[in-house]
Scaffold this motif. Sequence first.
Motif, short mmCIF file in Angstrom:
data_model
loop_
_atom_site.label_atom_id
_atom_site.label_comp_id
_atom_site.label_asym_id
_atom_site.label_seq_id
_atom_site.Cartn_x
_atom_site.Cartn_y
_atom_site.Cartn_z
N MET A 23 -3.98 2.32 -9.52
CA MET A 23 -5.31 2.59 -8.97
C MET A 23 -6.37 1.71 -9.62
O MET A 23 -7.23 1.14 -8.94
N MET A 24 -6.30 1.60 -10.95
CA MET A 24 -7.28 0.79 -11.67
C MET A 24 -7.19 -0.68 -11.24
O MET A 24 -8.21 -1.36 -11.10
N GLN A 25 -5.98 -1.16 -11.00
CA GLN A 25 -5.83 -2.54 -10.57
C GLN A 25 -6.40 -2.75 -9.17
O GLN A 25 -7.05 -3.76 -8.89
N LEU A 26 -6.19 -1.76 -8.29
CA LEU A 26 -6.78 -1.84 -6.96
C LEU A 26 -8.30 -1.83 -7.05
O LEU A 26 -8.99 -2.58 -6.35
N ALA A 27 -8.83 -0.97 -7.93
CA ALA A 27 -10.29 -0.91 -8.12
C ALA A 27 -10.83 -2.25 -8.60
O ALA A 27 -11.91 -2.69 -8.18
N ALA A 28 -10.07 -2.91 -9.48
CA ALA A 28 -10.48 -4.23 -9.97
C ALA A 28 -10.39 -5.27 -8.86
O ALA A 28 -11.32 -6.07 -8.66
N ASP A 29 -9.28 -5.26 -8.12
CA ASP A 29 -9.06 -6.26 -7.07
C ASP A 29 -10.06 -6.13 -5.93
O ASP A 29 -10.54 -7.14 -5.38
N LYS A 30 -10.37 -4.90 -5.56
CA LYS A 30 -11.25 -4.64 -4.42
C LYS A 30 -12.71 -4.41 -4.84
O LYS A 30 -13.56 -4.16 -4.00
N GLN A 31 -12.96 -4.49 -6.14
CA GLN A 31 -14.31 -4.28 -6.69
C GLN A 31 -14.90 -2.95 -6.22
O GLN A 31 -16.04 -2.87 -5.73
N ILE A 32 -14.10 -1.89 -6.35
CA ILE A 32 -14.53 -0.55 -5.99
C ILE A 32 -15.51 -0.04 -7.04
O ILE A 32 -15.22 -0.05 -8.23
N LYS A 33 -16.66 0.42 -6.57
CA LYS A 33 -17.70 0.89 -7.48
C LYS A 33 -18.12 2.30 -7.09
O LYS A 33 -18.88 2.49 -6.13
N LEU A 63 -13.98 5.65 -0.47
CA LEU A 63 -13.85 4.30 -1.02
C LEU A 63 -12.41 3.81 -1.00
O LEU A 63 -12.14 2.64 -0.63
N PHE A 64 -11.46 4.67 -1.37
CA PHE A 64 -10.06 4.25 -1.40
C PHE A 64 -9.47 4.14 0.00
O PHE A 64 -8.65 3.24 0.26
N ALA A 65 -9.85 5.02 0.92
CA ALA A 65 -9.35 4.92 2.29
C ALA A 65 -9.76 3.57 2.90
O ALA A 65 -8.96 2.90 3.56
N LYS A 66 -11.01 3.17 2.65
CA LYS A 66 -11.45 1.86 3.14
C LYS A 66 -10.68 0.73 2.46
O LYS A 66 -10.31 -0.26 3.11
N ALA A 67 -10.41 0.88 1.16
CA ALA A 67 -9.66 -0.15 0.43
C ALA A 67 -8.23 -0.26 0.95
O ALA A 67 -7.65 -1.36 0.94
N PHE A 68 -7.66 0.85 1.41
CA PHE A 68 -6.31 0.83 1.97
C PHE A 68 -6.29 0.28 3.40
O PHE A 68 -5.21 0.07 3.96
N GLY A 69 -7.44 0.07 3.99
CA GLY A 69 -7.51 -0.56 5.31
C GLY A 69 -7.26 0.35 6.49
O GLY A 69 -6.78 -0.09 7.53
N VAL A 70 -7.61 1.65 6.37
CA VAL A 70 -7.40 2.56 7.50
C VAL A 70 -8.28 2.14 8.67
O VAL A 70 -9.31 1.48 8.51
N ASP A 71 -7.87 2.54 9.88
CA ASP A 71 -8.63 2.18 11.07
C ASP A 71 -9.98 2.89 11.14
O ASP A 71 -10.96 2.34 11.63
N GLU A 72 -9.99 4.14 10.67
CA GLU A 72 -11.21 4.93 10.73
C GLU A 72 -11.21 5.95 9.60
O GLU A 72 -10.20 6.60 9.36
N VAL A 73 -12.35 6.06 8.92
CA VAL A 73 -12.52 7.12 7.92
C VAL A 73 -13.79 7.88 8.28
O VAL A 73 -14.84 7.28 8.54
N VAL A 74 -13.67 9.21 8.32
CA VAL A 74 -14.77 10.05 8.77
C VAL A 74 -15.10 11.09 7.70
O VAL A 74 -14.21 11.82 7.24
N GLY A 75 -16.34 11.17 7.29
CA GLY A 75 -16.78 12.19 6.35
C GLY A 75 -16.98 13.51 7.07
O GLY A 75 -17.49 13.55 8.20
N ILE A 76 -16.58 14.59 6.42
CA ILE A 76 -16.71 15.93 6.99
C ILE A 76 -17.37 16.82 5.94
O ILE A 76 -16.83 16.99 4.85
N SER A 77 -18.54 17.35 6.26
CA SER A 77 -19.23 18.22 5.33
C SER A 77 -20.01 19.25 6.12
O SER A 77 -20.03 19.22 7.35
N ARG A 78 -20.67 20.17 5.43
CA ARG A 78 -21.33 21.26 6.13
C ARG A 78 -22.61 20.82 6.84
O ARG A 78 -22.84 21.18 7.99
#
Length: 358
Positions: free
Chosen positions: A315-325, A202-217
Amino acid sequence: MSTDYKFEGWMGDDAASSQGNMIWREFQPKEWEETDVDIKVTHSGICGSDLHTLRSGWGATEYPCVVGHEIVGVAVRVGSKAEGDIKVGDIVGVGAQSDSCLGRDGPCSTCEAGLEQYCASNVNTYNARHRNNGKAYGGYALYHRAPAHFVVKIPSGVAPEFAAPLMCGGITVYSPLKFHGAGPGKKVGVVGVGGLGHFAVLFAKAFGVDEVVGISRRENKRADAINLGCDDYIATSDDKDWIKKNKERFDLIISTASSEDMPLNGYLALLKHNGTLVQVGAPEAPVPLRPFALIAGRKNLTGSGIGSPAEIRDMMQLAADKQIKPWVELRPMSEANQAIVDLEAGKPRFRYVLVNEW
């Protein structure tokens, strides 16, 4: 100001408490100081750290112990020397740190730099001792007492059920993402699409990265990862060629894994030249590392711990501004024992938050 309320909460008396055997009873908080704030707890997030502590996984716990360090509630008592502009009635939060050396013999270099979380005299929100030797008890409770310096006002744009897990889970990944320059032009991998990892997405997307990839088993988390906002997903146990297919793909990897059998050397192979892997998950046993995984490509392996009160406010202000849920499931405080059992079983998607029933 009325102070006739009682401090009661879920008490862990031994390692067996981690198996759903906590007991509800009254406890004595640290002695009141005029620099403190008392909080009527409305929401308390459940963090993996709670289980590690209840079972003495990271070292011997000082029982009895009330865990919970993702605390949100209403300020009901504010000391005459309390820092900041906190007033009775404010919605406030406390994270994983409750005190540092500030004000003892003068601040140390890390506190002076606004990095209180790295203070050598750090006091955790539970299973610790305050400067006055009072025992620190956490948020699986009706009330919580904390020094005002580590109490943060929650912005009106962030609902308390979202604010609570941000106090530890959120800041644990927000801080390294910001410090290591996550933003446009960067590709970020997130190891562990779960309680911690989903915040990183959620935060990587809020920071505007070009690509975010989940890595799990396993492949079975792909749908959740994509729904969170991941651009792609890597299943390390279900794709034997995962390293070859993704070699030197990422500028930054945030690893939330807390298992000692994580394929750390494989993760490092996914970094670009000069790339950085930040370990925020804390396994209870050592993790094997091949030095050549770092030497080849001049790669960086580092760690990061929670965040300062100033970082939490940002962080809380970014969550408010970007409506991170965050993805949260609300559980009554009365169900805390079952909730930690369910957490251990990997059931939440992705964070449980206990709610007091007043």
